[in-house]
Write a protein that holds these residues in place. Structure first.
Motif, mmCIF file in Angstrom:
data_model
loop_
_atom_site.group_PDB
_atom_site.id
_atom_site.type_symbol
_atom_site.label_atom_id
_atom_site.label_comp_id
_atom_site.label_asym_id
_atom_site.label_seq_id
_atom_site.Cartn_x
_atom_site.Cartn_y
_atom_site.Cartn_z
ATOM 1 N N GLU A 176 -7.448 -8.988 -1.053
ATOM 2 C CA GLU A 176 -7.415 -10.223 -0.289
ATOM 3 C C GLU A 176 -8.714 -10.965 -0.546
ATOM 4 O OE1 GLU A 176 -4.968 -10.468 3.691
ATOM 5 O OE2 GLU A 176 -7.037 -9.981 4.110
ATOM 6 N N PHE B 208 -9.097 5.903 0.979
ATOM 7 C CA PHE B 208 -7.800 6.546 1.191
ATOM 8 C C PHE B 208 -6.657 5.645 0.741
ATOM 9 C CE2 PHE B 208 -8.153 4.542 5.449
ATOM 10 C CZ PHE B 208 -6.881 4.053 5.618
ATOM 11 N N VAL B 209 -6.865 4.347 0.857
ATOM 12 C CA VAL B 209 -5.829 3.415 0.411
ATOM 13 C C VAL B 209 -5.685 3.487 -1.111
ATOM 14 C CG1 VAL B 209 -5.248 0.969 0.210
ATOM 15 C CG2 VAL B 209 -6.029 1.876 2.398
ATOM 16 N N ILE C 71 0.835 -1.199 0.000
ATOM 17 C CA ILE C 71 0.000 0.000 0.000
ATOM 18 C C ILE C 71 0.873 1.254 0.000
ATOM 19 C CG2 ILE C 71 -1.602 1.349 1.421
ATOM 20 C CD1 ILE C 71 -2.982 -1.333 2.072
ATOM 21 N N ASN C 72 1.905 1.245 0.823
ATOM 22 C CA ASN C 72 2.722 2.457 0.943
ATOM 23 C C ASN C 72 3.555 2.765 -0.293
ATOM 24 O OD1 ASN C 72 1.873 3.418 3.439
ATOM 25 N ND2 ASN C 72 3.144 1.944 4.502
ATOM 26 N N LEU D 215 -11.093 -1.920 -0.862
ATOM 27 C CA LEU D 215 -10.097 -1.133 -0.136
ATOM 28 C C LEU D 215 -10.702 0.226 0.192
ATOM 29 C CD1 LEU D 215 -6.912 -1.967 -2.207
ATOM 30 C CD2 LEU D 215 -7.438 -2.720 0.111
ATOM 31 N N PRO D 216 -10.416 0.750 1.393
ATOM 32 C CA PRO D 216 -10.946 2.075 1.722
ATOM 33 C C PRO D 216 -10.440 3.093 0.700
ATOM 34 C CG PRO D 216 -9.901 1.053 3.638
ATOM 35 C CD PRO D 216 -9.609 0.182 2.469
ATOM 36 N N LEU E 172 -6.666 12.571 2.138
ATOM 37 C CA LEU E 172 -6.826 11.117 2.190
ATOM 38 C C LEU E 172 -8.163 10.732 2.774
ATOM 39 C CD1 LEU E 172 -3.391 9.663 3.363
ATOM 40 C CD2 LEU E 172 -4.488 9.378 1.152
ATOM 41 N N THR E 173 -8.558 11.433 3.812
ATOM 42 C CA THR E 173 -9.796 11.058 4.501
ATOM 43 C C THR E 173 -10.978 11.932 4.079
ATOM 44 O OG1 THR E 173 -8.722 12.213 6.331
ATOM 45 C CG2 THR E 173 -8.957 9.846 6.534
#
Ligand code: SF4
Lengths: 416, 165
Positions: B101, B141-142, B93-94, B138-139, B163-164
């Motif tokens: 998954e 922000f991810v 992710i980073n 995935l959220p 991001l949020t």
């Protein structure tokens, strides 16, 4: 509602959070040390933004401190310049980062702390979610004061009964490592509970959280209780009131139960933390160096146990015995209580607080073919210097008995 | 349409990219060696937007970021696995490698199948067999971190609040 890790994040976010969810939260402290700060500075510089809140940044010099060579000195010089330029107040060279984080009050129940060091998990023993991250994420967190987490599933570790004399929390943790294996807790939260934990003093509980990363865990948590609150009030600068909480209707992935009363002193053998045997099976193996130190087992009480065994005795002539208190505070307390004099009289070498010999940078490097008995958390090949050296892990009491005999020894005959 | 490259269980970071090739962090250079020992046909054959599909515990082993960087460098659109090792998951992710998954998809996709994904919805379609799977989406922000190519890159040009938001 939920396991301890779900509780901590639910409280932080003001809504119910469940295992598997990915969340973004504000963190309370962002820790790094002389080994990991340079790369965090690099990521930070690439981002090119200001620090969000300097009061959350905590930087320690402990891994190679005092600097053992010019390269380390230059690295530390760069870090100091960065700290000065950014106006960062929280800068310590008072011992192993994790112990100093606890003593200086950065660790509180319900807190969320990240660190550029795998043993950041240590603070879980006081009910604080804490975990290790890479340096780039630490640099990013300096800019944001935030971090994202995937909430892990939890394995409940129930430790029941009273430990027999000579069996310490280190022995219990090693027994668990032998049973669960080095990947047995991968990505999980380990929750330690049971009558043994309930009665255990906080300093001894820390061993479980500290070593949970050895089983691959993301965190190792213990519910904060009166023992936790008393410890925070008497041994740390943390300011209350402190949160007290427990798991509420938790759903555990699995439960492991260990009857502590049936255990004996243990040792993790070369070269893996899960190569665990009863110490009795290893008695007589010659040891070149005994090292009592690290974030696992160099707290005041550990030194007290070792001093109790070493008092009035001599360590073996060919077994270099190194004592490295985890922090200056512990060093001072041990000095005032006469423990340091006992170590010196017994022929031990007392080192400056810090990581010392633990990562093979300085303060007790091993030669090829040598064997060390230590109170560390890891015995990876090459950890203390030569890749042809062997490292055995055990309790402070076993380390003291081994130092006297020059061979792996049972501490029980030395306990009055 | 993307081709699936299928891998087994507990594929470790050394199998993704052997440590001896970690002297560089240039994605395209790492990509030339990605999976070189377990799947020598991968690096020469992979096409942009192909997908990697694997069984449980993908990316176990060391914490090196080189592993997800190498896969991203090869142009892989997403890694779908029954489960990921903790540090790989974070690193992916980073550094901006999308991951999904989904144990059912891992079991229901074979090597060479044509696969489509909808990252926002968490949908995985096996066009070869006409099946469909649902991963936890995935959220948002991810996905934003992924799209920017990682957290450091994201923060270069955005505020964390975005991001949020
Ligand atoms: S004492 Fe050892 S294990 Fe603990 S932080 Fe220092 S180097 Fe790491």
């Amino acid at each position: 509602m939920g396991t301890l890790v779900e509780e901590i994040f639910s409280r932080r976010l003001g809504r119910t959070v469940n295992a598997g969810e990915i969340v973004m939260v504000n963190v309370d402290a962002i820790m790094s040390h002389d080994n990991t700060t340079p790369l965090a500075i690099k990521a930070f510089s690439e981002i090119g933004k200001p620090i969000r809140d300097t009061s959350k940044i905590v930087i320690h010099f402990d891994h190679a401190y005092p600097a053992p060579n010019q390269l380390a000195a230059e690295n530390q010089q760069k870090i100091v310049r960065f700290i000065q330029a950014q106006g960062i107040d929280n800068f310590y060279h008072r011992g192993v980062c994790h112990q100093v984080m606890i003593e200086e009050g950065y660790v509180k129940p319900g807190g969320i702390v990240i660190g550029a060091d795998s043993h950041t998990v240590t603070y879980g023993a006081l009910g604080c979610f804490s975990t290790g991250l890479g340096s780039s994420e630490i640099g990013a967190a300096w800019v944001t004061s935030k971090c994202w987490f995937k909430i892990p599933e939890t394995i409940l570790v129930r430790l029941e009964g009273n430990a027999p004399a000579g069996v310490y929390s280190k022995d219990v943790m090693l027994a668990l490592a032998g049973q669960l294996g080095m990947d047995g807790g991968t990505y999980r939260s380990l929750e330690f509970a049971g009558s043994y934990i309930d009665a255990l003093p906080a300093h001894a509980r820390i061993v479980f959280s500290n070593m949970s990363v050895e089983l691959g865990a993301k965190c190792g948590l213990i519910a904060p209780d009166q023992i936790t609150l008393d410890y925070l009030a008497s041994e740390t600068k943390a300011q209350g009131p402190f949160d007290q909480f427990t798991a509420v209707n938790p759903r555990y992935e699995r439960t492991i139960t260990i009857d502590v009363s049936a255990l004996q002193p243990m040792v993790a053998c070369h070269p893996d933390v899960d190569q665990v045997k009863p110490l009795a099976e290893m008695i007589g193996l010659t040891i070149d160096q005994v090292y009592l130190g690290t974030c696992t087992n160099a707290r005041y009480e550990d030194l007290e146990i070792a001093a109790g065994i070493l008092k009035g005795r001599q360590v073996s002539r060919f077994t270099r015995t190194l004592i490295t208190p985890a922090s200056q505070t512990i060093y001072e307390k041990a000095l005032a209580a006469g423990l340091i004099q006992i170590f010196l009289d017994a022929g031990c070498t007392v080192n400056a607080p810090g990581c010392g010999a633990c990562i093979g940078r300085h303060g007790g490097i091993l030669a090829p073919g040598e064997r060390a008995f230590t109170t560390m958390n890891r015995n990876f090949i090459g950890r203390m210097g030569s890749a042809e050296a062997e490292i055995y892990l055990g309790s402070p009491a076993a380390a003291a008995a081994t130092a006297i005999e020059g061979r792996i020894a049972d501490p029980r005959p030395y306990l009055a | 349409m993307s081709r699936a490259w299928k891998f087994g269980e507990s594929l470790n970071t050394d199998e993704i990219i052997p440590a001896r090739f970690n002297l560089t962090i240039v994605p395209q250079e790492l990509a030339q060696k990605v999976f070189c020992e377990v799947r020598p046909d991968f690096a020469p054959g992979v096409q942009p937007d192909d997908v990697v599909v694997a069984d449980a515990n993908f990316g176990c082993g060391s914490s090196r970021e080189h592993a997800p960087i190498a896969i991203r460098g090869a142009g892989v659109k997403v890694v779908i696995a029954a489960s990921f090792a903790r540090i790989f998951f974070r690193n992916a992710i980073n550094i901006g490698l999308p991951i999904m998954e989904c144990p059912e998809a891992a079991a229901g996709i074979s090597d060479g199948d044509e696969v489509d994904v909808d990252l926002t919805q968490g949908k995985i379609y096996n066009r070869t067999r006409g099946t469909e799977f649902q991963a936890a989406p995935l959220p948002a922000f991810v996905l934003k971190i992924s799209e920017a190519g990682g957290i450091v890159n994201f923060l270069k040009t955005h505020d964390v609040e975005e991001l949020t938001a």
